[in-house]
Write a protein that holds these residues in place. Structure first.
Motif, PDB file in Angstrom:
ATOM      1  N   LYS A  96       6.025   9.114  -6.200  1.00 41.57           N
ATOM      2  CA  LYS A  96       6.355   9.867  -4.989  1.00 41.57           C
ATOM      3  C   LYS A  96       6.372   8.964  -3.756  1.00 41.57           C
ATOM      4  N   ASN A  97       5.920   7.718  -3.923  1.00 42.19           N
ATOM      5  CA  ASN A  97       5.950   6.730  -2.849  1.00 42.19           C
ATOM      6  C   ASN A  97       7.050   5.729  -3.144  1.00 42.19           C
ATOM      7  N   GLY A  98       8.042   5.663  -2.275  1.00 42.31           N
ATOM      8  CA  GLY A  98       9.108   4.683  -2.453  1.00 42.31           C
ATOM      9  C   GLY A  98       8.587   3.267  -2.272  1.00 42.31           C
ATOM     10  N   TYR A  99       9.432   2.316  -2.543  1.00 34.03           N
ATOM     11  CA  TYR A  99       9.078   0.907  -2.405  1.00 34.03           C
ATOM     12  C   TYR A  99       8.810   0.572  -0.939  1.00 34.03           C
ATOM     13  N   SER A 100       7.756  -0.192  -0.699  1.00 31.96           N
ATOM     14  CA  SER A 100       7.429  -0.663   0.645  1.00 31.96           C
ATOM     15  C   SER A 100       7.459  -2.182   0.642  1.00 31.96           C
ATOM     16  N   LYS A 101       8.204  -2.760   1.572  1.00 38.72           N
ATOM     17  CA  LYS A 101       8.256  -4.222   1.668  1.00 38.72           C
ATOM     18  C   LYS A 101       6.833  -4.737   1.851  1.00 38.72           C
ATOM     19  N   GLY A 102       6.452  -5.673   1.027  1.00 44.25           N
ATOM     20  CA  GLY A 102       5.106  -6.226   1.080  1.00 44.25           C
ATOM     21  C   GLY A 102       4.124  -5.559   0.137  1.00 44.25           C
ATOM     22  N   GLU A 103       4.598  -4.575  -0.636  1.00 45.11           N
ATOM     23  CA  GLU A 103       3.665  -3.955  -1.577  1.00 45.11           C
ATOM     24  C   GLU A 103       3.302  -4.953  -2.671  1.00 45.11           C
ATOM     25  N   GLU A 104       2.197  -4.698  -3.330  1.00 46.94           N
ATOM     26  CA  GLU A 104       1.688  -5.594  -4.364  1.00 46.94           C
ATOM     27  C   GLU A 104       1.795  -4.906  -5.717  1.00 46.94           C
TER      28      GLU A 104
END
Length: 166
Positions: A96-104
């Motif tokens: 339910k959480n889209g991709y976030s730049k900087g995610e690990e």
């Protein structure tokens, strides 16, 4: 599942994410999902070739993952995926959480699968706007404490939806 208002239901297991490099720069992962037989029959999964998985050792991959060069596979090939979890700002992310730049991405384990089918892209909003390809396998009972689950239902009468949700 025993509620008399339910016509049928199925279990959906969120197994995890495998990193992928593809020609499509918007797609970062393969989201591996497990379904029980009931759910496989309920969802709009359209096979191009092969069949649906019968267990957690078999997998169906989407055609656009192959077209985008994320995987070079065909039915009866074996693949190995490093499966893990996604985190952003220290919080675990799910479908339910889209991709976030900087995610690990944190790998948890390696899993071998036999490709038993190739599917069309899901006709859902979730995959249309997500940053992952969706692959299908059977429920993996070895991950019972390391997965989250959803239960999908089809009501006998859609007009009961609000009463049912309450």
């Amino acid at each position: 599942s025993k509620d008399e208002r339910i016509d049928e239901g199925g279990l959906y297991q969120k197994i995890g994410y495998a990193k992928v490099k593809s020609l499509n720069e918007e797609m970062h992962y393969i989201f591996v999902t497990g379904f029980d037989e009931n759910l496989m029959d309920m969802l709009p999964i359209h096979l191009i070739s092969g069949r649906m998985p019968k267990n957690a050792e078999e997998i169906v991959v989407p055609e656009h993952l192959i077209a985008d060069k994320g995987l070079d596979v065909k039915v009866d090939d074996n693949i190995t995926l490093d499966i893990g979890r996604r985190y952003f700002d220290g919080k675990e992310q799910d479908d339910k959480n889209g991709y976030s730049k900087g995610e690990e991405w944190r790998p948890q384990y390696t899993k071998n699968y036999r490709v038993v089918g190739i599917s069309k892209k899901l006709p859902t909003e979730a995959e249309k706007y997500s940053s992952w390809y969706v692959a299908f396998t059977g429920l993996d009972n070895t991950l019972i404490n390391n997965s989250t689950y959803d239960y999908y239902v089809k009501l006998k009468s859609p007009s009961m939806i609000y009463e049912f949700l309450n």
